[in-house]
Design a protein around this motif. Structure first.
Motif, mmCIF file in Angstrom:
data_model
loop_
_atom_site.group_PDB
_atom_site.id
_atom_site.type_symbol
_atom_site.label_atom_id
_atom_site.label_comp_id
_atom_site.label_asym_id
_atom_site.label_seq_id
_atom_site.Cartn_x
_atom_site.Cartn_y
_atom_site.Cartn_z
ATOM 1 N N MET A 88 -11.107 -11.211 -9.359
ATOM 2 C CA MET A 88 -9.885 -10.621 -8.825
ATOM 3 C C MET A 88 -8.733 -11.502 -9.318
ATOM 4 N N ILE A 89 -7.730 -10.878 -9.896
ATOM 5 C CA ILE A 89 -6.654 -11.596 -10.554
ATOM 6 C C ILE A 89 -5.396 -11.596 -9.672
ATOM 7 N N PRO A 90 -4.816 -12.791 -9.413
ATOM 8 C CA PRO A 90 -3.575 -12.860 -8.632
ATOM 9 C C PRO A 90 -2.425 -12.187 -9.391
ATOM 10 N N VAL A 91 -1.735 -11.289 -8.693
ATOM 11 C CA VAL A 91 -0.617 -10.574 -9.296
ATOM 12 C C VAL A 91 0.526 -10.471 -8.293
ATOM 13 N N GLU A 92 1.695 -10.205 -8.820
ATOM 14 C CA GLU A 92 2.857 -9.878 -8.004
ATOM 15 C C GLU A 92 3.476 -8.636 -8.622
ATOM 16 N N VAL A 93 3.644 -7.595 -7.813
ATOM 17 C CA VAL A 93 4.150 -6.320 -8.316
ATOM 18 C C VAL A 93 5.210 -5.771 -7.377
ATOM 19 N N LYS A 94 6.066 -4.935 -7.931
ATOM 20 C CA LYS A 94 7.008 -4.159 -7.131
ATOM 21 C C LYS A 94 6.428 -2.755 -7.085
ATOM 22 N N ALA A 95 6.296 -2.215 -5.868
ATOM 23 C CA ALA A 95 5.603 -0.932 -5.737
ATOM 24 C C ALA A 95 6.156 -0.125 -4.568
ATOM 25 N N SER A 96 5.830 1.156 -4.571
ATOM 26 C CA SER A 96 6.104 2.002 -3.412
ATOM 27 C C SER A 96 4.787 2.205 -2.672
ATOM 28 N N VAL A 97 4.855 2.161 -1.355
ATOM 29 C CA VAL A 97 3.679 2.360 -0.510
ATOM 30 C C VAL A 97 3.798 3.753 0.091
ATOM 31 N N LYS A 98 2.710 4.526 -0.028
ATOM 32 C CA LYS A 98 2.734 5.897 0.496
ATOM 33 C C LYS A 98 1.372 6.244 1.063
ATOM 34 N N PRO A 99 1.291 7.296 1.869
ATOM 35 C CA PRO A 99 -0.014 7.723 2.402
ATOM 36 C C PRO A 99 -0.944 8.142 1.272
ATOM 37 N N ASN A 100 -2.213 7.800 1.410
ATOM 38 C CA ASN A 100 -3.206 8.144 0.389
ATOM 39 C C ASN A 100 -3.638 9.596 0.587
ATOM 40 N N PRO A 101 -3.452 10.452 -0.427
ATOM 41 C CA PRO A 101 -3.849 11.856 -0.287
ATOM 42 C C PRO A 101 -5.367 12.049 -0.302
ATOM 43 N N VAL A 102 -6.116 11.042 -0.757
ATOM 44 C CA VAL A 102 -7.575 11.140 -0.829
ATOM 45 C C VAL A 102 -8.163 10.769 0.530
ATOM 46 N N LYS A 103 -8.901 11.674 1.107
ATOM 47 C CA LYS A 103 -9.534 11.417 2.402
ATOM 48 C C LYS A 103 -10.772 10.550 2.199
ATOM 49 N N GLY A 104 -11.070 9.702 3.173
ATOM 50 C CA GLY A 104 -12.254 8.858 3.098
ATOM 51 C C GLY A 104 -12.011 7.554 2.362
ATOM 52 N N GLY A 105 -10.790 7.316 1.928
ATOM 53 C CA GLY A 105 -10.457 6.066 1.249
ATOM 54 C C GLY A 105 -9.529 5.251 2.129
ATOM 55 N N TRP A 106 -8.742 4.390 1.511
ATOM 56 C CA TRP A 106 -7.778 3.614 2.256
ATOM 57 C C TRP A 106 -6.669 4.526 2.750
ATOM 58 N N GLU A 107 -6.035 4.154 3.862
ATOM 59 C CA GLU A 107 -4.984 4.988 4.445
ATOM 60 C C GLU A 107 -3.748 5.053 3.564
#
Length: 132
Positions: A88-107
């Motif tokens: 697992m690689i340490p990263v820093e990103v700028k992102a938008s957080v939104k609801p996951n449309p895929v059911k059964g995965g992360w929220e």
């Protein structure tokens, strides 16, 4: 074999994010999560992409990562620094957080808008094979 490894990694991530706080202990703030004026957040955590699943894990958050061109650019930068495919690689990103449309995965899922920093892994590999 890769599916088993992916399941193991995802299960490890979920267990690692389990909140085992004691009474009276404050909830931890997300690691380096800064909300920007443009509605985006700066997230600092560990990134992994295996078998069509991308994840960003911080000390107190775990997000699925939308698989788009920016995620693939981040994966290419991370691959150069990996010692093995499960690093697992340490990263820093700028992102938008939104609801996951895929059911059964992360929220929630993040959409990476900008890659700020990609660093080499700081610890030995998570999975060690003992030679007999």
């Amino acid at each position: 074999m890769r599916k088993i490894a992916l399941i193991f990694i995802v299960a490890s991530l979920l267990i690692a994010c389990n909140d085992n706080k004691k009474e009276g202990q404050k909830e931890a703030e997300p690691t380096k999560t800064t909300k920007q004026e443009d509605g985006l957040v700066v997230l600092s955590g560990e990134f992994i992409y295996l078998n069509e699943a991308a994840v960003l894990k911080g000390e107190s958050f775990l997000y699925a990562v939308e698989q788009d061109s920016m995620m693939h650019i981040l994966d290419k930068q991370a691959k150069v620094l990996k010692r093995d495919e499960f690093d697992m690689i340490p990263v820093e990103v700028k992102a938008s957080v939104k609801p996951n449309p895929v059911k059964g995965g992360w929220e929630q899922i993040i959409e990476i808008k900008e890659i700020i920093k990609v660093s080499p892994p700081t610890q030995e590999g998570v999975i060690k094979v003992k030679a007999n």
